[in-house]
Write a protein that holds these residues in place. Sequence first.
Motif, short mmCIF file in Angstrom:
data_model
loop_
_atom_site.label_atom_id
_atom_site.label_comp_id
_atom_site.label_asym_id
_atom_site.label_seq_id
_atom_site.Cartn_x
_atom_site.Cartn_y
_atom_site.Cartn_z
N THR A 295 0.83 -1.20 0.00
CA THR A 295 0.00 0.00 0.00
C THR A 295 0.86 1.25 0.00
O THR A 295 1.87 1.31 0.71
N PRO A 296 0.51 2.26 -0.79
CA PRO A 296 1.17 3.56 -0.62
C PRO A 296 0.74 4.17 0.70
O PRO A 296 -0.29 3.79 1.27
N VAL A 297 1.53 5.11 1.20
CA VAL A 297 1.20 5.74 2.48
C VAL A 297 1.18 7.26 2.32
O VAL A 297 1.94 7.82 1.55
N MET A 298 0.28 7.89 3.06
CA MET A 298 0.12 9.34 3.00
C MET A 298 0.60 9.97 4.30
O MET A 298 0.33 9.45 5.38
N LEU A 299 1.30 11.08 4.18
CA LEU A 299 1.74 11.81 5.36
C LEU A 299 1.49 13.30 5.13
O LEU A 299 2.00 13.89 4.18
N SER A 300 0.67 13.88 6.00
CA SER A 300 0.50 15.33 6.03
C SER A 300 1.28 15.81 7.24
O SER A 300 1.05 15.35 8.37
N PHE A 301 2.23 16.72 7.02
CA PHE A 301 3.12 17.09 8.12
C PHE A 301 3.55 18.55 8.02
O PHE A 301 3.52 19.16 6.94
N ALA A 302 3.93 19.08 9.15
CA ALA A 302 4.39 20.47 9.22
C ALA A 302 5.89 20.49 9.44
O ALA A 302 6.45 19.65 10.15
N GLU A 303 6.52 21.46 8.83
CA GLU A 303 7.94 21.71 9.09
C GLU A 303 8.15 23.21 9.20
O GLU A 303 7.33 24.00 8.70
N TYR A 304 9.21 23.58 9.85
CA TYR A 304 9.48 25.00 10.06
C TYR A 304 10.64 25.45 9.19
O TYR A 304 11.67 24.77 9.10
N ARG A 305 10.44 26.59 8.55
CA ARG A 305 11.48 27.18 7.73
C ARG A 305 11.85 28.55 8.29
O ARG A 305 10.99 29.28 8.78
N LYS A 306 13.11 28.86 8.19
CA LYS A 306 13.59 30.13 8.71
C LYS A 306 13.11 31.27 7.82
O LYS A 306 13.33 31.27 6.61
N GLY A 307 12.44 32.24 8.43
CA GLY A 307 11.94 33.38 7.71
C GLY A 307 12.78 34.62 7.97
O GLY A 307 13.84 34.55 8.61
N PRO A 308 12.33 35.77 7.51
CA PRO A 308 13.08 37.01 7.74
C PRO A 308 13.11 37.39 9.22
O PRO A 308 12.20 37.03 9.98
N ASP A 309 14.16 38.08 9.62
CA ASP A 309 14.31 38.54 11.01
C ASP A 309 14.27 37.39 12.00
O ASP A 309 13.69 37.49 13.10
#
Length: 206
Positions: free
Chosen positions: A82-96
Amino acid sequence: RGIVISSCGSTGRNSESIGRLKRLVEMDIFDFVFSFAGVSTVDPLVVPALSRFVENVFVYDMGLWAALERSFGEDKHALNTTPVMLSFAEYRKGPDNTRDRVVHTRVLAYSNFKDARPWGFDIYRCSNPTCGARAHDMIFHADGKQYYGNKWMQTKMKTTCMKCNQTRRKIATPPWINSCSIENMGRCWYTWPLTLAQRIDLGITD
């Protein structure tokens, strides 16, 4: 914070259901939502890979997508089930020195021409507008030179429909399908759910 949904079928396949699962991450209720994206699963095959995914996340503190690649991505038998699904959050460095929370929803799959699942899709259709046969009524083969290792996605595909007898050759991997970072042949991923244009690439017009 995460949730693993162990059901299969429409949970990880239906666009409306996927949207609801994704919102759980977008609303910051969970950091990830995992679900199977196939029609069915075989528990003895998928449970070991699922256990490794959970262990990678909560014991070894791996990144969520890396944890999935290092569990299901390294278990051919589980991912072929079976294929698997992942919905996930990650943090990226923004300005300041700010951090932006970005949500991704992807499917990790195993490409298997022999079992009528090119790039992991059992939803592939015959492109003949008067036919539209489903993948189980089609034959898939590598066409021309077959590549291996981390170049496997360069292999072209040949399809033959058993209903209308249409044959298509030299079909390239769509550009929106990505190979995994691990060098394991057949593993690929794509953003989920598919857009209308992506569905048309697979012969789906409804």
